[in-house]
Write an enzyme that holds these catalytic residues in place. Structure first.
Site, PDB file in Angstrom:
ATOM      1  CB  ALA A  22      -0.920   0.007   1.219  1.00  0.00           C
ATOM      2  N   GLY A  51      -0.530   4.216  -2.371  1.00  0.00           N
ATOM      3  CA  GLY A  51      -0.153   5.614  -2.229  1.00  0.00           C
ATOM      4  C   GLY A  51       1.358   5.776  -2.163  1.00  0.00           C
ATOM      5  CG  ASN A 228       3.008   5.897   4.265  1.00  0.00           C
ATOM      6  OD1 ASN A 228       3.515   6.354   5.295  1.00  0.00           O
ATOM      7  ND2 ASN A 228       1.849   5.270   4.280  1.00  0.00           N
ATOM      8  N   PRO A 229       1.909   8.486   2.376  1.00  0.00           N
ATOM      9  CG  PRO A 229       0.414   8.356   0.569  1.00  0.00           C
ATOM     10  CD  PRO A 229       1.546   7.619   1.228  1.00  0.00           C
ATOM     11  CB  CYS A 230      -1.095   7.653   6.495  1.00  0.00           C
ATOM     12  SG  CYS A 230      -2.571   7.611   5.455  1.00  0.00           S
ATOM     13  CD  GLU A 232       0.773   4.174   7.241  1.00  0.00           C
ATOM     14  OE1 GLU A 232       0.022   3.451   6.595  1.00  0.00           O
ATOM     15  OE2 GLU A 232       0.935   5.384   6.978  1.00  0.00           O
TER      16      GLU A 232
END
Length: 362
Positions: A22, A51, A228-230, A232
């Protein structure tokens, strides 16, 4: 009791060599070829329902000259193109909206336009609403004219910047190609601009570069420059991570106790399955494929913490709730690391381990 990240559900059984990760972190260099490669690679990632994040600090600023004459467009300008690609694929894909993270260092000459870009665009939203456009639904046509909406933006700051904020000291931005001073600010004024923009529209966030790289387990191989986008997933450029999440509520017994052994079993099953996914996956570039297989980045987390605490009658931000979350996280992390060692005993350590033995052990 547990679930893989969504690209597994989207792609496994559909594609012969499915995209299963992901989270991706890309790399861009200060050439038009590299910038266009960035657009292309992100498009492939989004198509598979995943993402990506990227640090645009290597791109020269809008104040710096090009070798053929004229001035560079600057990273904020190139963000428009990437945003359009993400928006187009979000509307035409079979899964979900694209997810992006864009990072810029706080010493980049274009840091102020970067900090303000989303806040300024969202002024247009209010103007369109006042003109009668329906803007409550993000899929309405009015939103198509609003830029920078497909990415989360983050400013990358070192400890030196935060100390300058504490001491109300100066802060300089520097030209990318020569390192010469571009502008001088009061550090607190620059942080105020970041806070103001975040108050207005939620962006930018902040990433603390010194701390992140102090914890870098692959420091010999390279620095960490983005997420990454978030955020984490925090690791090397040109890399990928597959995620999984364990449903905590499934391990709450009727008598209110937590099923420790069953939870630990779930951790072992998921870590082994995630490691298997690394080999079974496809990746958008050869560099990413090599790093993913050499470093085997796995992200295991848990879901339904709030529901678990409510079922136990614990206020969410109470000391017992924090202690419960800490105990579960420590148990999950420790068992995942232990079982990773069991896998390594059978399969051999990951290829990137030997050179990074010291930062890994540290």
């Amino acid at each position: 009791k547990a679930a893989f990240n969504s690209p597994v559900w989207f792609n496994v059984g559909i594609d012969p060599k499915p995209q299963c990760s992901a989270c991706f972190i890309l790399e861009v260099e200060d050439t038009m070829e590299s910038i266009l490669d960035w657009y292309y690679t992100e498009g492939l990632i989004f198509r598979g329902g995943s993402g990506s994040g990227v640090d645009l600090s290597p791109l020269r600023s809008s104040r710096e000259k090009l070798s053929r004459g004229g001035y560079s467009s600057g990273p904020v300008s190139f963000m428009r193109g990437a945003d359009s690609v993400a928006g187009a694929i979000a509307s035409g894909g079979s899964t979900r909206r694209a997810a992006k993270m864009v990072v810029l260092r706080v010493d980049h000459p274009d840091i102020l336009p970067f900090v303000r870009c989303k806040a300024e665009e969202e002024k247009k939203v209010r103007a369109l609403m006042a003109s009668g456009y329906e803007m409550t639904d993000l899929n309405n046509d009015g939103w198509k004219s609003i830029q920078y909406q497909n990415a989360n933006n983050s400013v990358r700051v070192p400890d030196e910047f935060m100390r300058a904020v504490e001491e109300d000291g100066p802060w300089s931005t520097r030209l990318v190609k020569t390192g010469e001073v571009s502008d001088e600010f009061r550090a607190r004024e620059l942080l105020r601009e970041i806070a103001q923009a975040a108050w207005e529209c939620g962006d930018p966030g902040m990433q603390f570069d010194t701390t992140i790289n102090d914890w870098n387990t692959a420091a010999v191989t390279g620095r960490i420059t983005a997420t990454n986008p978030c955020a984490e997933y925090i690791h090397l450029n040109n890399s990928a991570c597959n995620l999984a999440s364990i449903n905590l509520l499934k391990f709450l017994r009727e008598d209110g106790t937590f099923a420790v052994e069953e939870f630990s079993h779930a951790v072992r099953v998921m870590i082994l399955a995630q490691d298997i996914l690394v080999e079974g996956s496809s990746y958008p570039t050869e560099k990413i494929a090599k790093n993913a297989r050499d470093f085997r980045e796995l992200g295991l987390g848990y879901a339904n913490l709030g529901a678990l605490l409510m079922a136990l009658g614990m206020p969410y931000d109470s000391e017992p709730a924090c202690a419960t979350a800490a105990a579960i996280a420590a148990m999950m992390c420790g068992e995942a690391y232990r079982y990773s060692g069991v896998i390594a005993q059978a399969m051999g350590p990951f290829a990137g381990f030997a050179v990074n033995r010291e930062p890994m052990r540290r």
